[in-house]
Scaffold this active site. Structure first.
Site, PDB file in Angstrom:
ATOM      1  N   GLU A   7       0.806  -1.220   0.000  1.00 36.81           N
ATOM      2  CA  GLU A   7       0.000   0.000   0.000  1.00 36.81           C
ATOM      3  C   GLU A   7       0.841   1.274   0.000  1.00 36.81           C
ATOM      4  O   GLU A   7       0.296   2.381   0.034  1.00 36.81           O
ATOM      5  CB  GLU A   7      -0.950  -0.024   1.195  1.00 36.81           C
ATOM      6  CG  GLU A   7      -1.944  -1.166   1.118  1.00 36.81           C
ATOM      7  CD  GLU A   7      -2.672  -1.418   2.423  1.00 36.81           C
ATOM      8  OE1 GLU A   7      -2.570  -0.564   3.333  1.00 36.81           O
ATOM      9  OE2 GLU A   7      -3.323  -2.465   2.540  1.00 36.81           O
ATOM     10  N   LYS A  65       5.500  -1.306   2.219  1.00 42.95           N
ATOM     11  CA  LYS A  65       4.828  -1.561   3.487  1.00 42.95           C
ATOM     12  C   LYS A  65       4.861  -3.047   3.802  1.00 42.95           C
ATOM     13  O   LYS A  65       5.007  -3.455   4.951  1.00 42.95           O
ATOM     14  CB  LYS A  65       3.380  -1.074   3.423  1.00 42.95           C
ATOM     15  CG  LYS A  65       2.604  -1.241   4.716  1.00 42.95           C
ATOM     16  CD  LYS A  65       1.169  -0.759   4.558  1.00 42.95           C
ATOM     17  CE  LYS A  65       0.396  -0.906   5.872  1.00 42.95           C
ATOM     18  NZ  LYS A  65      -1.033  -0.557   5.710  1.00 42.95           N
ATOM     19  N   GLN A  66       4.706  -3.863   2.756  1.00 43.08           N
ATOM     20  CA  GLN A  66       4.638  -5.310   2.951  1.00 43.08           C
ATOM     21  C   GLN A  66       5.016  -6.013   1.656  1.00 43.08           C
ATOM     22  O   GLN A  66       5.098  -5.399   0.592  1.00 43.08           O
ATOM     23  CB  GLN A  66       3.237  -5.735   3.369  1.00 43.08           C
ATOM     24  CG  GLN A  66       2.170  -5.479   2.318  1.00 43.08           C
ATOM     25  CD  GLN A  66       0.768  -5.512   2.886  1.00 43.08           C
ATOM     26  OE1 GLN A  66       0.400  -4.656   3.674  1.00 43.08           O
ATOM     27  NE2 GLN A  66      -0.009  -6.496   2.487  1.00 43.08           N
TER      28      GLN A  66
END
Length: 740
Positions: free
Chosen positions: A486, A597-598
């Site tokens: 994101e 973010k991930q």
């Protein structure tokens, strides 16, 4: 910072456990002493639930609590989303799970004076993974008190509580049992935390209207209705006391107290048992069970015996990880025991954060665990997705697309995300839902659910992809989407999204091909109901074959999207207190940089292993892993799996431990708000499919483990086609009983 140079992720590494306060036991979570300063964390860790009801692990005595409360899956209030500047297609109605009237209070008085936990000489809480009982044992001057509670796995709408008071001297023992509308009495009008969008907003007006209340003796019956969503709730509470004594009830629907008192001699014990029933639909019985507390515990133990036979994971050589993974598995089992056509919220039923919404996280991270251990629960999640398919079609139409677009976050099926850039734009949720259907069928071999519901999901999501994308110079592109990371929003040709769309399109073609032979009548019915043009499957096949996937030959990696490698690298000298980045930097600042973010492309290399050769997977991991912040708890389990697969043994074990201890040690700093359900599912994935090496494709199951050097053995169970297999991995080899 260059790829290959590791920074320290925001999710901290586990610390050595404080075994004096939290002794390591293989089948229990134990806490000695009061959790001063970490009351809210402790309430999350000691939560009980059954997928339908969730009760935070607060103290029955009442003092020493932070956010006590009870939640019911799917039971929510709605509210209008107000935008300073609105545009067409924005979500208009918020949905928030609400605290239902809570019956956990059972305060003890001695000679009319309430006991105070802070004056106790000994306090111990024990959550037993084999019985599902939470026990709080407290020693006061002159008496011992023990509270026990369970949330039933046998009856979805039942919770039971017991308090035992043993006195050392002649005394008058009293118990004040309460039913409290915490949503309106304790939470009404409180301001939401403005800097943390994960927390639920507070309501400015009442949530519950009383529709009837009766309290007589030890029995209370109350009916409620939510003001805006119009949901109905009925409750019944019953008390039984030994030695027999009378009850006095007082109060109203917001706050009812049932009191019993009796004079006892030294050495005598007073036992009060409380049964609580919740009803939200016509199928819920509000008849109290004839069974006593011990009988309920016996039934609970038998149910958990079956659960552990299906789901247990054994680790030899690491007692702390053994306890942690059993706690994680226990929470997964609690969250999925009674779904009844619903999904699992991001925090399960352990807290109100994320407003009780269902995300793609459940389909991607939790459903695989269920498919291989409790397929009936996995099927319920698919049934939930099928039930909201009409609303998903409406959402796609609102966004000028064909097919169906499942909501980014929801309870009732309508999109509830007010931030479309990192919400609705995550079209990959469609593929996550489709992947959940495929995972279930592969694990169970049961295609009846595919013919009944799954095929329709696959067709409608395939329609979305082929309409969303376009051709340019013979290649199929998908623009203006947000991938799992994101921190990169509204990008073109996100590799994860494109590859998952390709999988989704081919799966839809395949299922229609098989339906023609396997269930021709259902095939004709499906074509008619969906007005499916015979040319559509060929269009899906063509789009899948032409799907563009970015590749950088100089770096030998898969770019996360078309522009990711052209963005400015993030400054890795950023102070650690500036993480998570989304709390300290405007989204536009983050979107301009190479920072994750991930896991995104790394996630693609796990889910779609066949799309990545070993060298490409390794190169992708080595490039993206150092620039992944870990600001999302979803990431560490996936990083563990792929690290194991590419031979990065150190990071594989480190990331596994970060996931396994995430909530137990509050590594992300927000366990107080509820446990991380998707991370719990990721722990199973990391143990079984990462370190344990289990892999199941259409060609069948295999095991290629990466056992950590610190562990002497790993044993896990997977059920495939109704047959339960136990896999044992040691440094000497692998055994599977019965063989695959």
């Amino acid at each position: 910072m260059r790829a290959g140079q590791y920074h320290r992720q925001v999710i901290r590494s586990p610390a050595p456990p404080d075994t004096d306060r939290y002794p390591i036991e293989p089948w229990a979570l134990v806490e000695r002493g009061l959790p001063v300063g970490r009351e809210a964390n402790s309430e999350t860790l000691f939560s009980l639930g059954n997928g339908r009801i969730g009760i935070r692990g607060s103290f029955e005595q009442g003092d020493g609590n932070h956010t006590p409360g009870t939640l019911i899956n799917g039971f929510h209030e709605t509210w209008p989303i107000v935008y300073p500047e609105v545009a067409y297609g924005y979500a208009t109605t918020g949905q928030t799970i609400v605290w239902v009237p809570d019956a956990t209070g059972m305060a003890v008085t001695i000679d009319g004076a309430p006991l105070e936990l802070r004056s106790a000489s000994e306090v111990e809480r024990r959550l037993d993974f084999r019985t599902g009982v939470l026990t709080t044992s407290v020693r006061f001057d002159g008496c011992d008190v023990q509270w026990r509670r369970i949330v039933s796995r046998e009856q979805s709408n039942l919770a039971a509580f017991e308090v035992r008071v043993r006195v050392d001297h002649k005394a008058t023992v009293g118990v004040e049992s309460t039913l409290r509308n915490r949503q309106d009495l304790d939470h009404l009008g409180l301001a939401a935390e403005p800097s943390d969008p994960r927390r639920a907003p507070k309501f400015s007006g009442r949530v519950f209207e009383s529709k009837g209340h009766r309290a007589e003796g030890g029995k209370v019956v109350a009916d409620y209705q939510t003001v805006r969503s119009g949901l109905r709730l009925s409750m019944a509470v019953d008390h039984r006391v030994e030695p027999p004594a009378g009850f006095e009830a007082r109060g109203d629907a917001d706050n009812t107290t049932v009191v019993t008192t009796q004079d006892v001699q030294a050495g005598e014990t007073v036992i009060l048992t409380k049964f609580v029933l919740y009803g939200t639909d016509a199928g819920d019985s509000l008849e109290f069970p004839e069974a006593d507390f011990e009988t309920l515990v016996a039934g609970q133990t038998a149910a958990l015996d079956e659960f552990w036979d299906q789901a247990d994971i054994e680790i030899e050589g690491d007692d702390a990880s053994q306890q942690a993974i059993r706690w994680v598995l226990f929470q997964l089992g609690q969250a999925s025991a009674h779904l009844r056509g619903l999904s699992i919220p991001a925090k399960a039923l352990t807290g109100q954060a994320y407003e009780g919404h269902y995300f793609w996280d459940t389909d991607m991270f939790v459903l695989p665990f269920l498919a291989y251990t409790n397929p009936e629960a996995a099927a319920e999640i698919i049934r939930y997705r099928a039930s909201i398919l009409p609303l998903a079609r409406q959402r796609a139409e609102m966004l000028s697309q064909k097919g169906a677009l499942f909501p980014w976050r929801t309870i009732n099926g309508e999109e509830a995300s007010a931030y479309y850039e990192a919400g609705t734009a995550q079209y990959h949720i469609d593929a996550a839902v489709a992947n959940g259907v495929l995972t279930y069928v592969r694990a169970t071999g049961d295609e009846s659910l595919m013919w009944e519901l799954g095929a329709e999901i696959l067709v409608e999501t395939a329609r979305l992809w082929v309409d969303l994308g376009f051709y340019r110079e013979g290649e199929f592109h998908i623009h203006g989407v947000t991938g799992p990371d994101e921190y990169s929003a509204l990008v073109d040709d996100n590799a994860y999204t494109n590859l998952m769309a390709k999988m989704n399109l081919l799966a839809a073609v395949d299922v229609l091909d098989r339906m023609q032979d396997a269930v021709p009548d259902r095939y004709v019915e499906l074509l008619s109901g969906l007005t499916l043009d015979p040319s559509e499957p060929e269009a899906w096949r063509k789009a899948a074959a032409a799907m563009y996937v970015p590749y950088d030959p100089d770096l030998g990696i898969t770019p996360q999207d078309n522009h990711f490698l052209h963005r400015q690298p993030w400054d890795w000298d950023t102070p650690e207190d500036r993480y998570p980045l989304l709390f300290h930097y405007h989204p536009l600042v983050i979107y301009r940089h190479q920072v994750l973010k991930q896991a995104d492309t790394v996630l693609a290399s796990y889910v779609l292993d066949h799309e990545f050769g070993p060298e490409l997977k390794k190169a992708n991991f080595d490039y993206y892993d150092p620039i992944t912040t870990g600001d999302s708890s979803l990431s560490c389990a996936i990083q563990s799996i792929v690290a194991a697969q590419v031979g990065r043994a150190g990071p594989a074990l480190e990331y596994f431990k970060q996931a396994a201890f995430l909530d137990l040690q509050d590594l992300a700093g927000n366990t107080a708000d509820g446990l991380h359900m998707a991370t719990a599912g990721g722990v199973w994935l990391a143990a079984v499919e990462g370190l344990g090496g289990f892999k199941h494709t259409d060609r069948g199951p295999t095991v290629d483990p990466r056992l950590p050097a610190e562990w002497s053995a790993l044993r896990y169970r997977v059920t495939i086609g109704g047959i339960r297999h136990q896999v044992q991995v040691t440094h000497d080899g692998v055994s599977v009983e019965p063989p695959f």
